[in-house]
Design a protein around this motif. Sequence first.
Motif, PDB file in Angstrom:
ATOM      1  N   GLN A 137       0.720  -1.119  -0.229  1.00  8.57           N
ATOM      2  CA  GLN A 137      -0.130   0.759  -0.078  1.00  8.57           C
ATOM      3  C   GLN A 137       0.571   1.168  -0.264  1.00  8.57           C
ATOM      4  OE1 GLN A 137      -2.121  -0.727   4.106  1.00  8.57           O
ATOM      5  NE2 GLN A 137      -3.854  -2.129   2.549  1.00  8.57           N
ATOM      6  N   LEU A 138       2.120   0.957   0.783  1.00 12.42           N
ATOM      7  CA  LEU A 138       3.107   2.849   0.619  1.00 12.42           C
ATOM      8  C   LEU A 138       3.239   3.079  -0.797  1.00 12.42           C
ATOM      9  CD1 LEU A 138       5.308   4.035   2.461  1.00 12.42           C
ATOM     10  CD2 LEU A 138       6.524   1.955   1.613  1.00 12.42           C
ATOM     11  N   ALA A 139       3.221   2.693  -1.730  1.00 13.05           N
ATOM     12  CA  ALA A 139       3.135   3.822  -3.187  1.00 13.05           C
ATOM     13  C   ALA A 139       2.150   4.303  -3.145  1.00 13.05           C
ATOM     14  CB  ALA A 139       3.797   2.817  -4.564  1.00 13.05           C
ATOM     15  N   SER A 140       1.303   3.721  -3.745  1.00 14.37           N
ATOM     16  CA  SER A 140      -0.299   3.849  -3.994  1.00 14.37           C
ATOM     17  C   SER A 140      -0.689   5.436  -2.343  1.00 14.37           C
ATOM     18  CB  SER A 140      -1.224   3.320  -3.862  1.00 14.37           C
ATOM     19  OG  SER A 140      -1.628   2.849  -2.276  1.00 14.37           O
ATOM     20  N   ARG A 141      -0.149   5.247  -1.044  1.00 10.22           N
ATOM     21  CA  ARG A 141      -0.122   5.635   0.259  1.00 10.22           C
ATOM     22  C   ARG A 141       0.944   7.272  -0.561  1.00 10.22           C
ATOM     23  NH1 ARG A 141      -1.998   5.185   4.679  1.00 10.22           N
ATOM     24  NH2 ARG A 141      -3.329   4.220   3.758  1.00 10.22           N
ATOM     25  N   VAL A 142       1.909   7.057  -1.209  1.00 13.18           N
ATOM     26  CA  VAL A 142       3.048   7.846  -1.007  1.00 13.18           C
ATOM     27  C   VAL A 142       1.876   8.800  -2.022  1.00 13.18           C
ATOM     28  CG1 VAL A 142       5.040   9.284  -1.952  1.00 13.18           C
ATOM     29  CG2 VAL A 142       5.498   6.924  -0.479  1.00 13.18           C
ATOM     30  N   LEU A 143       1.074   8.449  -3.393  1.00  9.75           N
ATOM     31  CA  LEU A 143       1.085   8.802  -4.222  1.00  9.75           C
ATOM     32  C   LEU A 143       0.178   9.843  -4.064  1.00  9.75           C
ATOM     33  CD1 LEU A 143       1.487   6.749  -7.179  1.00  9.75           C
ATOM     34  CD2 LEU A 143       2.473   8.550  -7.155  1.00  9.75           C
TER      35      LEU A 143
END
Length: 387
Positions: A358-364
């Motif tokens: 989930q980290l990539a989508s959370r950062v974006l």
Amino acid sequence: CWRDQPIDLPGGNDAISVVADDEAAARAAVAAACRAVASPGIGLCVPDATLVPAIQRVFLGAGWQVFDPEGRVAGRSGLLVFLDALCSLVSAESPTFDAASVLLRCPEAAGWPGVGCPHRVARALDALHDAALPESLSDALYLLEKRAIVADGVRDADRIRQDALLLQPHLQALQALAAMARGIGLDHALREALDAVARHGCDDGAGGAHLAMVIDSLDGLRLAAAIAPGLGPAGLVDCWRRSLADVRAEIARPEAGVDALGWLETSYEPAPHLVVVGMHHGCVPDGVREDAFLPDGLRVALGLRSQETRKTRDAFLFRSFLEARRDAGSVHVVVSKFDGAGEPRRPSALLMLCREDQLASRVLHVFRRLGDDATSRRVPRRRGNWK
């Protein structure tokens, strides 16, 4: 360890609203509260205290009263604008016309004897400034005595001269106040002016509590003058004025309202729906400056509270907020990209403490560019560490 375990935010990225500034954050909080308005209770958590004034204003416009249990900060009151002008006048060896002009335009000055028509006073101040650009209060009084405020043939010259006659006693009173400060003491002059404001009544945003606290603090100014005479008038009033910025006054809680709770106090909030406004870096976990005499590494060695223990504590609290409402309730987080001065903000690192997938989508999501970034951001006062 709590700070290393992923936090499962119910709703994922949909439970995080990213907005441009303080006003937008308050509006997003109102929208989140309205979606849960039919629930038995709504909790409001405000880790970033700088958002409280905007939240109170916007919520009030929507029919909600927001109560700050920590009280109202004097630094957010217009009273301190008046105090700045008053201190500038009484602490100067030669009071300036600009200081007198700012002082007489303040609403608090309307309580002084004779200042019953503020718009006429302001009009006369403008006319005197345009006519001669007086530098000092003495220069302004000389021009008024010589009736040199406006030339013949100027439009509304008679009315301007009448306004000037109204202005003269006010400037004379300010000159006497400055002379009192140089004679019997700063605290006497300030008390004289503030007592006049108190008699008239002052809307300081706290029912007169801020003004009463300011008057009580004058005893400290007198003691400081006796202990440190080398500071001089300007140094004394500067120290006194700075000491008032964080003074808080207790406000009566409305019968029907929402409490703007701090991060630590929210753990006692039983409401099933929670709106967290201002989950920013430096607020959660709270930012503490490195102490030169007791650095963070030494605090760890001594078993004292450190940055890591704060991160662990706040990760545990955030998880407890979520788990208490997972089955019956909701948690909505609001973060803003810029503060009221245009300085950039960063979201809390706790929002990045999610599963790896989930980290990539959370950062974006939290760092995405908003359509109104260019129009909402003002030029920052300082750039700090930003290049």
